[in-house]
Design a protein around this motif. Structure first.
Motif, short mmCIF file in Angstrom:
data_model
loop_
_atom_site.label_atom_id
_atom_site.label_comp_id
_atom_site.label_asym_id
_atom_site.label_seq_id
_atom_site.Cartn_x
_atom_site.Cartn_y
_atom_site.Cartn_z
N ALA A 191 29.60 13.41 14.79
CA ALA A 191 30.19 12.19 14.24
C ALA A 191 29.12 11.14 13.97
N GLY A 192 28.11 11.06 14.84
CA GLY A 192 27.04 10.08 14.64
C GLY A 192 26.25 10.31 13.38
N SER A 221 24.23 5.87 17.25
CA SER A 221 25.26 4.83 17.31
C SER A 221 24.70 3.48 16.90
N TYR A 271 34.34 7.46 12.21
CA TYR A 271 33.37 8.39 12.81
C TYR A 271 32.72 7.78 14.04
N SER A 272 32.56 6.46 14.04
CA SER A 272 32.06 5.79 15.23
C SER A 272 33.03 5.98 16.39
N GLY A 298 22.28 10.50 20.73
CA GLY A 298 23.58 9.97 20.30
C GLY A 298 23.62 8.46 20.37
N SER A 300 32.69 9.47 17.72
CA SER A 300 31.45 9.60 18.49
C SER A 300 31.58 8.99 19.88
N THR A 331 30.53 16.45 19.78
CA THR A 331 31.26 15.44 19.01
C THR A 331 30.42 14.19 18.79
N VAL A 332 29.71 13.76 19.81
CA VAL A 332 28.83 12.59 19.70
C VAL A 332 27.83 12.77 18.56
#
Length: 617
Positions: free
Chosen positions: A287-288, A416, A303-304, A412, A307, A283-284
């Motif tokens: 989404a990142g 971010s 999305y942040s 990740g 993540s 997921t990290v």
């Protein structure tokens, strides 16, 4: 303390008063919602003081008694539940004050605050519940409120569709959660969480793995973990304060809270722990990367959120209770502030497309300051609180001894920092666009909560350290059924690496989106397949739509045809029609005329005589 029930009760009372007598009150009684949450926050302060002085406590009241089990309603006051009480009440209060200005002029202004109250009551009950049955009831109410608030603008089709998508997607996970709860009840004979922990050591590992996996399905749905992450970005169609409250700060962390609360159970099933860590890491990264190519401000923040929820799950998968909860608190304040800032920006510019922004710092300095604090917090730069919580998450993975997970976790963290830097520079950096020359700062009632959240984002890092004689850092404070967290440990080498990663990300974003020395357009043209994959969200939404159109709808049509033709027309209507036709034909026997009856009797007697003669002959 038995009066902990007052915290959700205030918001329940607010909901009922707004709905039933609100029409007799100013503003439809909407003012009751923030008052109720404020009262709940005051009770939280007393609960915290009592917890620090006297330790954890628990109370229950009887509800149902059967031959197999005693079912109670109860609440637990321990470091985990009290921490969540503080997060939910304080953030809900700030966002409701922001909403008072942001939602002015809405036709259903009072209803908006009524649902806010019901949501707050549900979430507060969820974190206080000491048994899985009460937790599940509150869990479903949270989902209902999410549906109502996302679809608040129900006449706007994207919002209505997003509400349905969120409701259906999270229900898939909730089915797993319910089955897991029932499985644990079957094996242990109780819904009480503490009693389940006591009985769990005597269960087979296979049963524990299945039960923990089913519980995690529910957590995946609520916390938007892969592959259930698809609902959260679409949920941004609702009002921005809703995005800040439900889909960044409180509701979506319910899944993280569930895993943290049940962590002693998960730790008895190593396979389940590996599943939690793996889903979190996937997921990290997913989404990142998707956040890097989004152009809608709220979707980037969505999305942040996905993540960083993945980071929390990743830490929990390695047994990092304190790092996950510390990052939950930090992220809740930072993301609430970022979403409120996004609301402030859209309120002033009437757009959420970051390509139409730029240079807004000169026109909206307070919003720019708050957004910058949030971006730097999530990037993990010192001395902001995100630096401490993110490094604790990475440290828990490092101590887990898996270099592959640790390497991808660093990636990740880089993503971010990169997508937050990209957003910050595209919105507030560069030259002011002509269409934004008349933009002005938002009203004080909107700016005030943002500033307060910014102050907390700056100072929450202090929670990692000893503050009083009874508080020795959040790592030592957080305890779940005897499962102690660890105190904060600053790893100089890891801190240096994480700061370097964030610095490189911000430098790259500055060169690209401020100085123009690196062309994002040329990069996307050079790697078109990668860019398309991220922009199309790895085609996961397309896959779901294809399955719905070509599998589910076809099966549904076949079932509907079988129901209509075989069940309804054949079994149900056919049986009724045969009786109706039989009755229609038999009704000719009942004419009401004596002569007809006499003739029938004579014919009957004649038939009997003939029959008897033939038999006796």
């Amino acid at each position: 303390m038995s009066w902990a029930w007052l915290v959700p009760a205030f918001s329940v009372a607010s909901f009922l008063l707004i709905v039933f007598v609100g029409k007799y009150l100013p503003k439809g009684g909407a003012f009751l919602a923030p008052i109720a949450v404020l009262a709940g926050f005051v009770v939280f302060v007393f609960l915290l003081n009592n917890l620090l002085a006297n330790g954890s406590s628990e109370f229950s009241v009887g509800w149902l008694e059967t031959t197999e089990a005693q079912i109670n309603w109860g609440m637990i006051i321990d470091p985990l539940s009290v921490t969540m009480l503080g997060v939910v009440t304080f953030i809900a209060l700030g966002i409701q004050l922001f909403s008072w200005s942001y939602m002015q002029g809405e036709n259903r202004f009072a209803w908006y605050f009524a649902v806010h109250s019901l949501f707050a009551a549900s979430m507060l009950t969820l974190v206080l519940a000491n048994n899985l049955l009460l937790l599940y009831i509150a869990w479903e109410l949270v989902g209902l409120c999410s549906y109502l608030l996302i679809g608040f603008w129900y006449d706007y089709r994207p919002a209505a569709e997003a509400a349905k998508k969120a409701f259906v997607t999270t229900r898939l996970g909730d089915v797993g959660l319910l089955i897991g709860i029932l499985l644990l009840f079957k094996e242990t004979g109780t819904f009480e969480i503490s009693e389940i922990f006591q009985a769990a050591s005597g269960l087979e590992e296979s049963v524990l793995t299945i039960a923990a996996g089913l519980l995690f399905l529910g957590a995946m749905g609520k916390s938007a973990q892969f592959p259930f992450h698809v609902w959260l970005p679409d949920a941004m169609e609702g009002p921005t304060p809703v995005s800040a409250l439900i889909h960044a700060a409180t509701m979506v962390v319910a899944g993280v809270y569930l895993v943290a609360r049940m962590l002693p159970l998960f730790e008895l099933a190593p396979t389940a722990m590996w599943l939690v860590a793996s889903i979190g890491l996937i997921t990290v990264l997913l989404a990142g990367t998707m956040a890097l190519v989004m152009t809608d401000l709220k979707r980037i923040l969505a999305y942040s959120t996905v993540s960083h929820l993945g980071f929390m799950m990743l830490a929990l998968g390695f047994g990092g209770l304190a790092p996950a909860l510390f990052h939950l608190v930090v992220h809740a304040f930072a993301k609430a502030m970022l979403f409120l800032s996004a609301g402030s920006i859209s309120h002033a510019t009437h757009t959420l497309d970051i390509r139409e922004m730029g240079g807004l710092l000169s026109r909206m300095p307070v919003t720019g300051f708050c957004f910058s604090v949030g971006a730097l917090t999530l990037a993990g730069l010192p001395p902001l609180s995100g630096f401490f919580s993110k490094d604790e998450v990475l440290l828990s993975v490092l101590h887990g001894g898996n270099p592959v997970f640790f390497g991808f976790a660093l990636l990740g963290a880089f993503l971010s920092a990169l997508y937050m830097a990209r957003t910050l520079f595209m919105v507030f950096g560069g030259n002011l666009k002509p269409q934004n020359v008349d933009v002005m700062e938002s009203p004080p009632l909107m700016v005030g909560p943002m500033v307060v959240f910014a102050i907390f984002s700056l100072g929450l890092g202090l929670l990692a350290f000893d503050l009083t004689d009874s508080y020795h850092g959040i790592g030592s404070f957080l305890v779940v059924d005897g499962h102690h967290g660890e105190g904060f440990h600053l790893n100089i080498g890891l801190a240096a690496i994480s700061v370097l990663i964030a610095t490189i990300a911000f430098t790259l974003a500055w060169l690209t989106y401020v100085k123009g020395l690196v062309s994002a357009t040329k990069l996307s043209q050079r790697f078109p397949r990668v860019h398309q994959m991220w922009e199309r969200k790895y085609w996961i939404d397309d896959l779901y739509q294809w399955v719905i159109n070509n599998v589910i709808l076809i099966i549904s049509e076949a079932v509907a045809l079988f129901d209509r033709k075989i069940i309804n027309d054949g079994a149900v209507n056919g049986a009724g029609l045969s009786l109706s036709r039989s009755g229609y034909r038999l009704r000719h026997l009942e004419t009401g005329r004596l002569s007809n009856y006499a003739l029938g009797m004579a014919v009957g007697v004649l038939i009997l005589v003939v029959f008897a003669w033939m038999v006796l002959r």
